[in-house]
Design an enzyme around this catalytic site. Structure first.
Site, PDB file in Angstrom:
ATOM      1  N   PRO A 183      -3.413   0.792  18.875  1.00 38.84           N
ATOM      2  CA  PRO A 183      -3.108   0.022  17.346  1.00 38.84           C
ATOM      3  C   PRO A 183      -3.462   1.311  16.340  1.00 38.84           C
ATOM      4  O   PRO A 183      -3.199   1.227  15.365  1.00 38.84           O
ATOM      5  CB  PRO A 183      -4.097  -0.733  17.294  1.00 38.84           C
ATOM      6  CG  PRO A 183      -5.341  -0.742  18.304  1.00 38.84           C
ATOM      7  CD  PRO A 183      -4.602   0.035  19.212  1.00 38.84           C
ATOM      8  N   HIS A 222       0.894  -1.262   0.077  1.00 37.12           N
ATOM      9  CA  HIS A 222       0.171  -0.062   0.052  1.00 37.12           C
ATOM     10  C   HIS A 222       0.965   1.213  -0.038  1.00 37.12           C
ATOM     11  O   HIS A 222       1.722   1.437   0.902  1.00 37.12           O
ATOM     12  CB  HIS A 222      -0.853  -0.095   1.255  1.00 37.12           C
ATOM     13  CG  HIS A 222      -1.907  -1.001   1.172  1.00 37.12           C
ATOM     14  ND1 HIS A 222      -3.041  -0.792   1.893  1.00 37.12           N
ATOM     15  CD2 HIS A 222      -2.388  -1.775   0.169  1.00 37.12           C
ATOM     16  CE1 HIS A 222      -4.084  -1.634   1.575  1.00 37.12           C
ATOM     17  NE2 HIS A 222      -3.688  -2.466   0.543  1.00 37.12           N
ATOM     18  N   TYR A 232      -8.842   5.765   7.780  1.00 37.55           N
ATOM     19  CA  TYR A 232      -9.266   6.178   9.030  1.00 37.55           C
ATOM     20  C   TYR A 232     -10.089   7.254   8.881  1.00 37.55           C
ATOM     21  O   TYR A 232      -9.799   8.155   8.487  1.00 37.55           O
ATOM     22  CB  TYR A 232      -7.835   6.597   9.499  1.00 37.55           C
ATOM     23  CG  TYR A 232      -6.505   5.750   9.791  1.00 37.55           C
ATOM     24  CD1 TYR A 232      -6.005   4.831   8.657  1.00 37.55           C
ATOM     25  CD2 TYR A 232      -6.395   5.165  11.052  1.00 37.55           C
ATOM     26  CE1 TYR A 232      -4.869   4.119   8.757  1.00 37.55           C
ATOM     27  CE2 TYR A 232      -5.321   4.186  10.977  1.00 37.55           C
ATOM     28  CZ  TYR A 232      -4.931   3.724   9.941  1.00 37.55           C
ATOM     29  OH  TYR A 232      -3.729   2.656  10.018  1.00 37.55           O
ATOM     30  N   LYS A 239       1.728   0.185  14.946  1.00 33.51           N
ATOM     31  CA  LYS A 239       3.247  -0.019  15.174  1.00 33.51           C
ATOM     32  C   LYS A 239       3.552  -1.154  16.332  1.00 33.51           C
ATOM     33  O   LYS A 239       4.730  -1.398  16.228  1.00 33.51           O
ATOM     34  CB  LYS A 239       3.440   1.310  16.039  1.00 33.51           C
ATOM     35  CG  LYS A 239       3.655   2.446  15.182  1.00 33.51           C
ATOM     36  CD  LYS A 239       4.835   2.504  14.589  1.00 33.51           C
ATOM     37  CE  LYS A 239       4.727   3.549  13.081  1.00 33.51           C
ATOM     38  NZ  LYS A 239       4.474   2.956  11.925  1.00 33.51           N
ATOM     39  N   TYR A 259       4.533   6.909   9.757  1.00 32.44           N
ATOM     40  CA  TYR A 259       3.779   5.428   9.443  1.00 32.44           C
ATOM     41  C   TYR A 259       4.495   4.378   8.854  1.00 32.44           C
ATOM     42  O   TYR A 259       4.197   3.205   9.034  1.00 32.44           O
ATOM     43  CB  TYR A 259       2.351   5.945   8.715  1.00 32.44           C
ATOM     44  CG  TYR A 259       1.335   4.940   8.334  1.00 32.44           C
ATOM     45  CD1 TYR A 259       0.087   4.907   9.549  1.00 32.44           C
ATOM     46  CD2 TYR A 259       1.283   3.829   7.699  1.00 32.44           C
ATOM     47  CE1 TYR A 259      -0.858   4.232   9.376  1.00 32.44           C
ATOM     48  CE2 TYR A 259       0.510   2.753   7.620  1.00 32.44           C
ATOM     49  CZ  TYR A 259      -0.618   3.215   8.399  1.00 32.44           C
ATOM     50  OH  TYR A 259      -1.688   2.148   8.373  1.00 32.44           O
TER      51      TYR A 259
HETATM   52  P1  RFL Z   1       2.372 -11.149  21.699  1.00 34.21           P
HETATM   53  O1  RFL Z   1       1.853 -11.305  20.226  1.00 34.21           O
HETATM   54  O2  RFL Z   1       1.238 -10.977  22.772  1.00 34.21           O
HETATM   55  O3  RFL Z   1       3.259 -12.657  22.029  1.00 34.21           O
HETATM   56  C1  RFL Z   1       3.231 -12.999  23.431  1.00 34.21           C
HETATM   57  C2  RFL Z   1       3.310 -14.495  23.635  1.00 34.21           C
HETATM   58  O4  RFL Z   1       3.659 -14.760  24.826  1.00 34.21           O
HETATM   59  C3  RFL Z   1       2.726 -15.749  25.413  1.00 34.21           C
HETATM   60  N1  RFL Z   1       2.760 -15.889  26.982  1.00 34.21           N
HETATM   61  C4  RFL Z   1       3.433 -16.692  27.470  1.00 34.21           C
HETATM   62  N2  RFL Z   1       4.371 -17.901  27.076  1.00 34.21           N
HETATM   63  C5  RFL Z   1       4.663 -18.713  28.293  1.00 34.21           C
HETATM   64  N3  RFL Z   1       4.749 -18.502  29.479  1.00 34.21           N
HETATM   65  C6  RFL Z   1       3.931 -17.295  29.866  1.00 34.21           C
HETATM   66  N4  RFL Z   1       3.847 -17.115  31.171  1.00 34.21           N
HETATM   67  C7  RFL Z   1       3.360 -16.456  29.010  1.00 34.21           C
HETATM   68  N5  RFL Z   1       2.733 -15.384  28.843  1.00 34.21           N
HETATM   69  C8  RFL Z   1       2.263 -15.145  27.630  1.00 34.21           C
HETATM   70  C9  RFL Z   1       1.309 -15.442  24.940  1.00 34.21           C
HETATM   71  O5  RFL Z   1       0.439 -16.465  24.749  1.00 34.21           O
HETATM   72  C10 RFL Z   1       1.691 -14.987  23.436  1.00 34.21           C
HETATM   73  O6  RFL Z   1       1.642 -16.120  22.489  1.00 34.21           O
HETATM   74  O7  RFL Z   1       3.708 -10.201  21.648  1.00 34.21           O
HETATM   75  P2  RFL Z   1       4.977 -10.058  20.757  1.00 34.21           P
HETATM   76  O8  RFL Z   1       5.492 -11.123  19.993  1.00 34.21           O
HETATM   77  O9  RFL Z   1       5.737  -8.826  21.495  1.00 34.21           O
HETATM   78  O10 RFL Z   1       3.985  -9.116  19.432  1.00 34.21           O
HETATM   79  C11 RFL Z   1       3.515  -7.889  19.680  1.00 34.21           C
HETATM   80  C12 RFL Z   1       2.358  -7.623  18.581  1.00 34.21           C
HETATM   81  O11 RFL Z   1       1.326  -8.938  18.876  1.00 34.21           O
HETATM   82  C13 RFL Z   1       1.310  -6.618  18.869  1.00 34.21           C
HETATM   83  O12 RFL Z   1       2.156  -5.528  19.116  1.00 34.21           O
HETATM   84  C14 RFL Z   1       0.395  -6.241  17.611  1.00 34.21           C
HETATM   85  O13 RFL Z   1      -0.381  -7.157  17.563  1.00 34.21           O
HETATM   86  C15 RFL Z   1      -0.159  -4.889  18.112  1.00 34.21           C
HETATM   87  N6  RFL Z   1      -0.963  -4.582  17.077  1.00 34.21           N
HETATM   88  C16 RFL Z   1      -0.577  -4.181  15.691  1.00 34.21           C
HETATM   89  N7  RFL Z   1       0.705  -3.989  15.583  1.00 34.21           N
HETATM   90  C17 RFL Z   1       1.108  -3.457  14.187  1.00 34.21           C
HETATM   91  O14 RFL Z   1       2.519  -3.145  14.008  1.00 34.21           O
HETATM   92  N8  RFL Z   1       0.220  -3.062  13.392  1.00 34.21           N
HETATM   93  C18 RFL Z   1      -0.867  -3.348  13.184  1.00 34.21           C
HETATM   94  O15 RFL Z   1      -2.024  -3.026  12.320  1.00 34.21           O
HETATM   95  C19 RFL Z   1      -1.396  -3.778  14.680  1.00 34.21           C
HETATM   96  N9  RFL Z   1      -3.008  -3.885  14.857  1.00 34.21           N
HETATM   97  C20 RFL Z   1      -2.273  -4.612  17.036  1.00 34.21           C
HETATM   98  C21 RFL Z   1      -3.253  -4.361  16.027  1.00 34.21           C
HETATM   99  C22 RFL Z   1      -3.011  -5.400  18.238  1.00 34.21           C
HETATM  100  C23 RFL Z   1      -4.347  -5.399  18.370  1.00 34.21           C
HETATM  101  N10 RFL Z   1      -4.728  -6.033  19.747  1.00 34.21           N
HETATM  102  C24 RFL Z   1      -5.618  -7.027  19.780  1.00 34.21           C
HETATM  103  C25 RFL Z   1      -4.003  -5.874  20.845  1.00 34.21           C
HETATM  104  C26 RFL Z   1      -4.834  -4.634  16.150  1.00 34.21           C
HETATM  105  C27 RFL Z   1      -5.192  -4.957  17.362  1.00 34.21           C
HETATM  106  C28 RFL Z   1      -6.767  -4.946  17.353  1.00 34.21           C
HETATM  107  C1  PHB Z   2      -5.376  -4.282  11.073  1.00 26.17           C
HETATM  108  O1  PHB Z   2      -5.581  -4.196   9.813  1.00 26.17           O
HETATM  109  O2  PHB Z   2      -5.575  -4.674  12.175  1.00 26.17           O
HETATM  110  C2  PHB Z   2      -5.017  -2.535  11.503  1.00 26.17           C
HETATM  111  C3  PHB Z   2      -4.432  -1.749  10.531  1.00 26.17           C
HETATM  112  C4  PHB Z   2      -4.058  -0.427  10.779  1.00 26.17           C
HETATM  113  C5  PHB Z   2      -4.108   0.014  12.151  1.00 26.17           C
HETATM  114  C6  PHB Z   2      -4.572  -0.950  13.070  1.00 26.17           C
HETATM  115  C7  PHB Z   2      -5.019  -2.209  12.824  1.00 26.17           C
HETATM  116  O3  PHB Z   2      -3.771   0.981  12.501  1.00 26.17           O
END
Ligand code: RFL
Ligand code: PHB
Length: 404
Positions: free
Chosen positions: A302, A79, A209, A306, A393
């Site tokens: 989110p 994109h 957005y 990032k 971004y």
């Molecule tokens: P994770 O993915 O939370 O993984 C951590 C893992 O540790 C496990 N765990 C344990 N394992 C063993 N023993 C324990 N005691 C444990 N406790 C926990 C967990 O089960 C899990 O599997 O962290 P990590 O690897 O640091 O990754 C971070 C990302 O997952 C997170 O920052 C992103 O998903 C945030 N995020 C977004 N980031 C982006 O860069 N671009 C996006 O578009 C974006 N959209 C989002 C998002 C996060 C969202 N939510 C649900 C919070 C959209 C949403 C809605």
């Molecule tokens: C997503 O596709 O889940 C998403 C994309 C952009 C954002 C947050 C989440 O800023």
């Protein structure tokens, strides 16, 4: 993992099989370093958990340079911008033109996790799923230990050289740092995101957005066949109060562009959930032989896309630092936390800025609404302001190109 007289040994014990833990394990393996990953959830759960969707170009390059981009290169959608919608108008920001050609790639976190797990297992990597009672200990010695109970109820202890805490915001690793030795900065936002995954082609070519007086909305996607959409809701909303048609009606209202002919396509909802919004930074990201990476150390709302990118950037710095440390040179390990926190704070500010510009703060007055609209108008009319959004971004600082 090696067994010596029944005791287990590895160089790097990794807690958490999210993107940070799995990618670190892979980057270490490329450097000939042995690791064990322990994960409290099942493999199926990790591979299905709906989260991020947008990768900075630096994250894509990191995956490509480490041999992980086969499917990403085929299926990821490049994109070159986003749309900002407010006041009944939709404006396009052209990242390529604003940043000298930089882009982002839409490729779901679920797919990255699937690719990483498959690669680790194909390479003989050790990932234990469904563990419980994870404990890390002896962190200030040069032989920290990782204890856990496996899926069959058997207790294990692994002696490590280093432990990487990649266990997300609710993990145990950050809590193992004595309270007085870390500084926490935190902000909770007075709203949540209701997110849906829908079996319908996206109604847009790039993310929208939308600032709306009923609240923020985001139109994202997972592929050319599957849409991902979010609505700002109150933090105490229950998902059961949001039947699918109510969600579609609200999305339709917030994305509406009267007179344009544009329509939001609706389809079956495959997944839905509500996520609170928070900024959190715990520093330093190191305590003795424990190194935190990803959401274990910091989370952002989110809106700036990032969190996943920060997790990947941390382990990009951590892998060479651990390689040097294991050879007796601690300099990169000593600078690990500071090296990461510069990017973390930039992303924290950008995410806060995007969030507060686009959401409705409950109880906000007309003054705040006018300030938000003025900021949005500035971003879409000033090249300098638009470039600042685009630069952040697509990832700031930009990841340097590989040399050699
Ligand atoms: P994770 O993915 O939370 O993984 C951590 C893992 O540790 C496990 N765990 C344990 N394992 C063993 N023993 C324990 N005691 C444990 N406790 C926990 C967990 O089960 C899990 O599997 O962290 P990590 O690897 O640091 O990754 C971070 C990302 O997952 C997170 O920052 C992103 O998903 C945030 N995020 C977004 N980031 C982006 O860069 N671009 C996006 O578009 C974006 N959209 C989002 C998002 C996060 C969202 N939510 C649900 C919070 C959209 C949403 C809605
Ligand atoms: C997503 O596709 O889940 C998403 C994309 C952009 C954002 C947050 C989440 O800023």
């Amino acid at each position: 993992m090696k067994r010596t007289n029944g005791a287990m040994r590895t160089q790097v014990g990794i807690v958490g099989a999210g993107p940070a833990g799995l990618l670190l394990s892979h980057l270490l393996a490329l450097r000939g370093i042995d690791s064990v990953v322990v994960e409290s959830r099942s493999r199926a759960y990790c591979e299905a958990r709906q989260r991020a969707g947008v990768l900075e170009d630096g994250s894509v390059r990191l995956l490509r340079e480490s041999g992980l981009s086969g499917r990403l290169d085929r299926e990821g959608l490049k994109h070159g911008g986003i749309y900002l919608q407010f006041d009944g108008e939709r404006h396009h920001l052209d990242f390529r033109a604003l940043t000298g050609g930089r882009t982002v790639t839409v490729y779901a976190q679920t797919e990255i996790v699937k690719d990483l797990i498959a690669q680790r297992l194909a390479d003989g990597g050790v990932v234990h799923f469904d563990v419980s009672d994870t404990v890390i200990d002896q962190l200030t010695s040069d032989r920290p230990v990782l204890r856990y109970t496996d899926a069959g109820g058997n207790k294990h202890e692994i002696t490590c050289d280093v432990i990487a805490g990649c266990d997300g915001f609710h993990g145990v690793c950050r809590l193992s740092i004595p309270a007085g030795l870390s500084t926490v900065r935190e902000r909770e936002y007075p709203y949540s995101w209701l997110g849906i995954l829908a079996d319908v082609p996206p109604s847009t070519d790039e993310l929208i957005y939308a600032h709306h007086r009923s609240g923020f909305a985001l139109h994202s996607l997972r592929s050319l066949a599957v849409s991902r959409l979010y609505l700002q809701v109150d933090p105490d909303e229950a998902i059961d109060d949001w039947p699918d048609q109510r969600i579609w009606d609200e999305l339709g209202c917030r994305f509406d562009l009267p007179g344009s002919g544009w329509e939001l396509k609706q389809g079956p909802v495959l997944d839905k959930g509500i996520t609170p919004m928070r900024s959190f930074v715990s520093a330093p990201m190191r305590y003795g032989r424990l190194f935190l990476a990803g959401d274990a150390a910091h989370i952002v709302p989110p809106t700036g896309a990032k969190g996943l990118n920060l997790a990947m950037a941390d382990v990009d710095v951590l892998a060479p630092a651990l390689e040097a440390l294991l050879k007796g040179d601690e300099r990169l390990a000593d600078s690990y936390s500071a090296a990461c926190l510069g990017r973390v704070w930039r992303a924290t500010h950008f995410s806060w800025w995007m969030t507060t510009m686009l959401h409705q703060t409950p109880g906000a007055d007309a003054m705040e609404a006018e300030l938000q609209l003025s900021q949005l108008r500035y971003v879409v009319s000033s090249r300098a302001a638009a470039t600042s959004l685009a630069e952040n971004y697509t990832g700031y600082p930009a990841r340097p190109a590989a040399t050699g």
